[in-house]
Design an enzyme around this catalytic site. Sequence first.
Site, short mmCIF file in Angstrom:
data_model
loop_
_atom_site.label_atom_id
_atom_site.label_comp_id
_atom_site.label_asym_id
_atom_site.label_seq_id
_atom_site.Cartn_x
_atom_site.Cartn_y
_atom_site.Cartn_z
N SER A 134 0.99 -1.30 0.05
CA SER A 134 0.11 0.08 0.08
C SER A 134 0.99 1.19 0.04
O SER A 134 1.95 1.07 0.41
CB SER A 134 -0.73 -0.08 1.22
OG SER A 134 -1.43 1.32 1.41
N TYR A 147 -2.46 -1.04 10.49
CA TYR A 147 -2.30 -1.29 9.11
C TYR A 147 -0.87 -0.49 8.57
O TYR A 147 -0.26 -1.47 7.89
CB TYR A 147 -3.56 -0.39 8.44
CG TYR A 147 -3.64 -0.66 6.93
CD1 TYR A 147 -4.41 -1.62 6.34
CD2 TYR A 147 -3.01 0.38 5.92
CE1 TYR A 147 -4.53 -1.81 5.08
CE2 TYR A 147 -3.25 0.00 4.54
CZ TYR A 147 -3.83 -0.88 4.06
OH TYR A 147 -3.93 -1.03 2.64
P1 NAD Z 1 -11.37 -6.35 -0.61
O1 NAD Z 1 -12.05 -6.07 0.90
O2 NAD Z 1 -12.19 -5.78 -1.96
O3 NAD Z 1 -10.87 -7.83 -0.69
C1 NAD Z 1 -10.14 -8.31 0.42
C2 NAD Z 1 -10.05 -10.04 0.17
O4 NAD Z 1 -9.57 -10.44 1.43
C3 NAD Z 1 -11.34 -10.42 -0.05
O5 NAD Z 1 -11.41 -11.52 -1.13
C4 NAD Z 1 -11.90 -11.12 1.32
O6 NAD Z 1 -12.67 -12.31 1.26
C5 NAD Z 1 -10.25 -11.47 1.79
N1 NAD Z 1 -10.03 -11.69 3.01
C6 NAD Z 1 -10.43 -11.04 4.23
N2 NAD Z 1 -10.10 -11.56 5.35
C7 NAD Z 1 -9.61 -12.69 4.92
C8 NAD Z 1 -9.09 -13.76 5.78
N3 NAD Z 1 -9.15 -13.81 7.29
N4 NAD Z 1 -8.43 -14.79 5.09
C9 NAD Z 1 -8.68 -14.99 3.79
N5 NAD Z 1 -9.00 -13.97 2.90
C10 NAD Z 1 -9.63 -13.07 3.65
O7 NAD Z 1 -10.32 -5.20 -0.62
P2 NAD Z 1 -9.18 -4.71 -1.48
O8 NAD Z 1 -9.47 -3.34 -1.57
O9 NAD Z 1 -9.22 -5.51 -2.91
O10 NAD Z 1 -7.77 -4.75 -0.90
C11 NAD Z 1 -7.09 -5.95 -1.17
C12 NAD Z 1 -5.39 -5.79 -0.65
O11 NAD Z 1 -5.07 -4.40 -1.34
C13 NAD Z 1 -5.52 -5.52 0.78
O12 NAD Z 1 -4.19 -6.03 1.26
C14 NAD Z 1 -5.54 -3.90 0.87
O13 NAD Z 1 -4.75 -3.53 2.15
C15 NAD Z 1 -4.87 -3.47 -0.47
N6 NAD Z 1 -4.90 -1.96 -0.74
C16 NAD Z 1 -6.22 -1.79 -0.87
C17 NAD Z 1 -6.47 -0.36 -1.36
C18 NAD Z 1 -7.60 0.13 -1.68
O14 NAD Z 1 -7.67 1.39 -1.59
N7 NAD Z 1 -8.71 -0.54 -1.89
C19 NAD Z 1 -5.24 0.55 -1.33
C20 NAD Z 1 -3.79 0.11 -0.92
C21 NAD Z 1 -3.91 -1.39 -0.79
#
Ligand code: NAD
Length: 252
Positions: A134, A147
Amino acid sequence: MFLQGRRALVTGSTSGIGLAIARTLHGEGAEVVLNGFGDEGEIATLREELGGAAHFGADLTDVAAVEAMMADAGVIDILVNNAGVQHVSPVEDFPVDKWNLIIALNLTAAFHTTRLAVPGMKAKGWGRIINTASAHSKVASPFKSAYNASKHGIAGFTKTIALELAEHGVTANCISPGYVWTPLIEGQIPDTMKARGLSREEVINDVLLVKQATKKFVQPEEVGALAAFLCRDEAQNVNGANWSVDGGWTAE
Ligand code: NAD
């Protein structure tokens, strides 16, 4: 179809960024293995869309569940550690269970999947480890102590394994998005409009995109495209890097 014959496990791939990465790697010919929670019917549809992909509903905060998943998933050529969660709170009020969950999922789970995938990669002399970090692996925002700690941690972990595996044909890199347009973010807009008395445009520009210099959300497919690039043979010397996809946020 340069990934034909490669097997890719993408954690947290039932939604958002992980799903986009899984779709992109599948589009390049990889056999994709899904992980994550969600509605059974929707997951069945995704599996079909992705060529009959296997799905593991393993809770990655449970070490035994990770070990069982990795044993059943077979040899993995491409490991994408992507599953992650967030919680926002002042440090003195930060719930201990939330801290433990975030560190366990965003950081420790990647250690377990990696230690279990590496022997197979070493044996083949080829592998790719891609960790979704991130912008918060490089800079901090207040009220996100767990985080930020987990994301700075995964950046350090990635550099370490990049050095350890460099002579085995295995690379390890981070992708560090800013705000990505996922259903998660989209769902926050109406609540934020109400809570702050702002218009949709004001929420987007003055709250969410205030640090993202392009004033545009990252699209999940853009992260997928970068992940695919890192899997190319031409990327064999791209190792131990932390790729920003944040519209210039961390350039400041
Ligand atoms: P999201 O909530 O859309 O997806 C999260 C995924 O993780 C889902 O498939 C969920 O089922 C799975 N998950 C949650 N808890 C779990 C567990 N205990 N065991 C197994 N799977 C689990 O989130 P996203 O926005 O796609 O984020 C994905 C990654 O990207 C994360 O690591 C997040 O920190 C990172 N990220 C997101 C953003 C953003 O703006 N959306 C920005 C920077 C980084």
